[in-house]
Design an enzyme around this catalytic site. Structure first.
Site, PDB file in Angstrom:
ATOM      1  N   ASP A   6       0.884  -1.164   0.000  1.00  0.00           N
ATOM      2  CA  ASP A   6       0.000   0.000   0.000  1.00  0.00           C
ATOM      3  C   ASP A   6       0.919   1.211   0.000  1.00  0.00           C
ATOM      4  O   ASP A   6       1.547   1.522   1.010  1.00  0.00           O
ATOM      5  CB  ASP A   6      -0.884  -0.017   1.260  1.00  0.00           C
ATOM      6  CG  ASP A   6      -1.695   1.277   1.437  1.00  0.00           C
ATOM      7  OD1 ASP A   6      -1.661   2.135   0.528  1.00  0.00           O
ATOM      8  OD2 ASP A   6      -2.358   1.422   2.481  1.00  0.00           O
ATOM      9  N   LYS A  68       2.504  11.314  -3.258  1.00  0.00           N
ATOM     10  CA  LYS A  68       1.457  10.629  -4.032  1.00  0.00           C
ATOM     11  C   LYS A  68       0.505  11.627  -4.699  1.00  0.00           C
ATOM     12  O   LYS A  68      -0.113  11.320  -5.712  1.00  0.00           O
ATOM     13  CB  LYS A  68       0.675   9.701  -3.101  1.00  0.00           C
ATOM     14  CG  LYS A  68      -0.300   8.764  -3.795  1.00  0.00           C
ATOM     15  CD  LYS A  68      -0.883   7.802  -2.783  1.00  0.00           C
ATOM     16  CE  LYS A  68      -1.916   6.865  -3.368  1.00  0.00           C
ATOM     17  NZ  LYS A  68      -2.386   5.919  -2.330  1.00  0.00           N
ATOM     18  N   GLU A 165      -7.336   0.368  -4.577  1.00  0.00           N
ATOM     19  CA  GLU A 165      -7.398   0.267  -3.118  1.00  0.00           C
ATOM     20  C   GLU A 165      -8.718  -0.337  -2.599  1.00  0.00           C
ATOM     21  O   GLU A 165      -8.671  -1.214  -1.732  1.00  0.00           O
ATOM     22  CB  GLU A 165      -7.096   1.638  -2.493  1.00  0.00           C
ATOM     23  CG  GLU A 165      -5.620   1.986  -2.670  1.00  0.00           C
ATOM     24  CD  GLU A 165      -5.287   3.458  -2.423  1.00  0.00           C
ATOM     25  OE1 GLU A 165      -6.154   4.187  -1.903  1.00  0.00           O
ATOM     26  OE2 GLU A 165      -4.163   3.861  -2.764  1.00  0.00           O
ATOM     27  N   ASP A 188     -13.179   5.143   2.028  1.00  0.00           N
ATOM     28  CA  ASP A 188     -11.755   5.272   2.346  1.00  0.00           C
ATOM     29  C   ASP A 188     -11.366   6.741   2.527  1.00  0.00           C
ATOM     30  O   ASP A 188     -11.293   7.493   1.553  1.00  0.00           O
ATOM     31  CB  ASP A 188     -10.922   4.632   1.223  1.00  0.00           C
ATOM     32  CG  ASP A 188      -9.407   4.728   1.469  1.00  0.00           C
ATOM     33  OD1 ASP A 188      -8.981   5.445   2.400  1.00  0.00           O
ATOM     34  OD2 ASP A 188      -8.651   4.093   0.717  1.00  0.00           O
TER      35      ASP A 188
HETATM   36 MG    MG Z   1      -4.776   4.702   1.969  1.00  0.00          MG
END
Ligand code: MG
Ligand code: ADP
Length: 564
Positions: A6, A68, A165, A188
């Site tokens: 991840d 990111k 994800e 999320d």
């Molecule tokens: Mg995350």
């Protein structure tokens, strides 16, 4: 062995299958989360993780965090960094991060984080691990996925799969146990990104029915708001935020902070996730009552206020059986196990977050793969030349939901050459193939020569400023104007074709056309010109169909004349 990773905005984690069980790797201090922070000291190698994060308070310009948010994006697409380090344009207009006297591509910085995870992992299992599954947010576009894959390669991994994800989270929560056709929402809320997806289990296969989100919404935004409200540094605000997850009030430096105050500040920000949740349900054509479970992912979903909010929106208590900030890594590891062949083969199906298509004549968007199509997928269409003796076709690959090409993101361009042919004679087949990693391969074939032109979208990436979120919002907001413009453009193209044809028919037939018909036609033609001028779509459409009817005998007469 394949690693499951991840690669998060705030934290990254790595795991592997050990004797049939997914295990997340801890560092020497027993911590499984590694902050996605990289410190570039004045001399020596970059340092990743907790020590980098600690240095950030005193040396903000030497530490890169949240890279990111930058990966796979271009200068102009991201607002200037507020985190101390500077962004600049590379020689090719590509985005670079200036830190410690050097400039780095975002994927190079992500690669440093991945290398650290690789080292920790190899130390822990005592063997080299050279293959990986890496997760990305569901709505990362092709450029962002491709850059993440390159980051993995730079770190020395063969990237076996780029996995979304929510799909990873579904695996971690063991949603396959819910039974046939079970439907699940995955909410999320991480440090820097938010997404919500609806999945369905079909014959042991997960399918993402819809996905929505916001690339710039997360726990970081809560920290900023709390820091402002309490007049604290973001660092301290974050610490107090975490503490208030477990208790109702916290004492710090002689001040008392209440959970109720935190909730008042945070709720309006959390509320920004509401429309994405509703949209996700409506895209999946579901009512909340049709859901079998709602699962939480991301550290920020540990907050009671977030859990209450999610329960209210989806009208059911969320499943909190997994650590929300570890679920994605756990799922990536399970996927790695499936690829290793050691686990029962659950196939994971993902969907396209935005439509993919090409620009066609008149500046219209022609969708080839619609939004929310299950990938991997392949689709194609045949195109022809709009102008006589044209010897090449310029193909612009677009991503987005708007009717007009100019409002969508250009992903790449290609020229397809063909032998000059009269208008409408050339035939070019365009095929889009989205592979399991969500990377797009575009192939154009001139059917007369059989020659193929293939583009490498990854190097031709030219994504504009808009975020996916904004794209969806805009497409709703402009739905009516967009549709009107498409209908007008189509009518205009038709008028541009018909008017010269009518002129030449009248000329060719001469006196054979009765005077009253001739004057009726010229009156109509004038009205059509006026409607074009006034951009009056409805009028234009009616007038064109009248022209069609009235000129029909002409077309027949012309045909008879030719045959005679
Ligand atoms: Mg995350
Ligand atoms: P990402 O996927 O973006 O890397 P994470 O899932 O690690 O993010 O979540 C990080 C966010 O979660 C941060 O904003 C952090 O402050 C927040 N967070 C982590 N633990 C808690 C907690 N106990 N209470 C409130 N927020 C938390």
């Amino acid at each position: 062995m394949i690693a499951g990773i991840d690669l998060g905005t705030t934290h990254s984690l790595v795991g592997v299958m050990e004797s049939g069980f997914p295990v997340l790797i801890a560092d020497a201090q027993g911590r499984r989360l590694t902050p996605s922070a990289v410190w570039f000291p004045e001399c020596g190698e970059p340092v990743v993780g907790w020590s980098a994060l600690e240095i950030k308070a005193t040396h903000p310009t030497q530490v890169v965090t949240s890279v990111k948010r930058l990966i796979g994006r271009r200068i102009g697409e991201v607002v200037a960094s507020s985190s101390g380090f500077a962004l600049e344009a590379g020689p090719d207009g590509e985005l670079r991060v200036a830190v410690g006297g050097h400039s780095h591509r975002p994927e190079e910085i992500s690669a440093i984080i991945l290398s650290k995870l690789k080292t920790d992992l190899e130390k822990s299992c005592g063997t080299p691990v050279n293959r990986a599954v890496i997760t990305v947010p569901a709505y990362f576009n092709d450029a962002q996925r491709a850059a993440t894959k390159r980051a993995g390669e730079l770190a020395g991994f063969t990237v076996e799969r780029i996995l979304s994800e929510p799909t990873a989270a579904a695996l971690a929560y063991g949603l396959d146990r819910l039974g046939e056709r079970a439907k699940v929402a995955v909410y999320d809320l991480g440090g820097g990104t938010f997404d919500v997806s609806v999945l369905e289990l079909n014959c042991g296969v997960f399918e993402v029915l819809s996905t929505n989100g916001d690339t710039s919404l997360g726990g970081d935004d809560l920290d900023v708001a709390l820091a402002n409200a309490w007049n604290l540094s973001r660092f301290d605000a974050e610490k107090i935020k975490r503490a208030l997850t477990d208790t109702e009030c916290v004492e710090c430096d002689g001040r008392t902070y209440l959970r109720s105050e935190l909730e008042a500040v945070c709720l309006p920000i959390i509320d920004r996730t509401r429309r994405h949740c509703l949209r996700s349900l409506s895209d999946a054509h579901l009512e909340t009552s049709a859901l079998d479970a709602v699962v939480l992912v991301g550290g920020a979903t540990r907050m009671p206020v977030v859990r209450k909010f999610v329960a209210e929106i989806f009208r059911r208590e969320p499943d909190v059986s997994q650590h929300p900030d570890e679920a994605v890594a756990l799922g990536a590891t399970i996927q790695a196990g499936i690829l290793e062949g050691g686990l029962q083969n659950l196939t994971l199906l993902d969907v396209t977050p935005l439509s993919l298509g090409i620009e066609t004549f008149g500046g219209l968007m022609n969708v080839i793969i619609p939004r929310n199509t299950t990938i991997p997928c392949k689709a194609g269409e045949m195109f022809t030349n709009a102008v006589s003796n044209q010897s090449a076709m310029n193909i612009t690959v677009l991503q987005g939901e708007r009717e007009m090409a100019r409002d969508n993101w250009p992903l790449g361009r290609m020229d397809v050459a063909f032998p000059p042919a009269p208008k409408g004679q050339a035939r070019v087949g365009v095929q889009f193939e989205l592979d399991a990693n969500g990377i797009l391969h575009v192939l154009a074939r001139d059917t007369s020569t059989g020659l193929d032109t293939i583009i490498d979208i990854q190097s031709a990436v030219e994504v504009s400023d808009e975020a996916v979120e904004k794209m969806l919002g805009d497409s709703l907001e402009h739905a009516f104007e967009d549709m009107d413009e498409r209908i007008f453009t189509e009518a205009k193209l038709k008028a541009n074709e018909m008017l010269p044809a009518v002129d030449s028919a009248l000329e060719a037939l001469g006196d054979e056309v009765p005077a009253e018909i001739r004057s009726a036609i010229s009156a109509l033609v004038q009205k059509i010109r006026a409607a074009l001028e006034a951009r009056s779509t409805a009028n234009l459409k009616t007038l064109l169909s009248e022209l069609d009817t009235i000129t029909e005998p002409l077309a027949t007469a012309l045909l008879e004349k030719t045959l005679a």
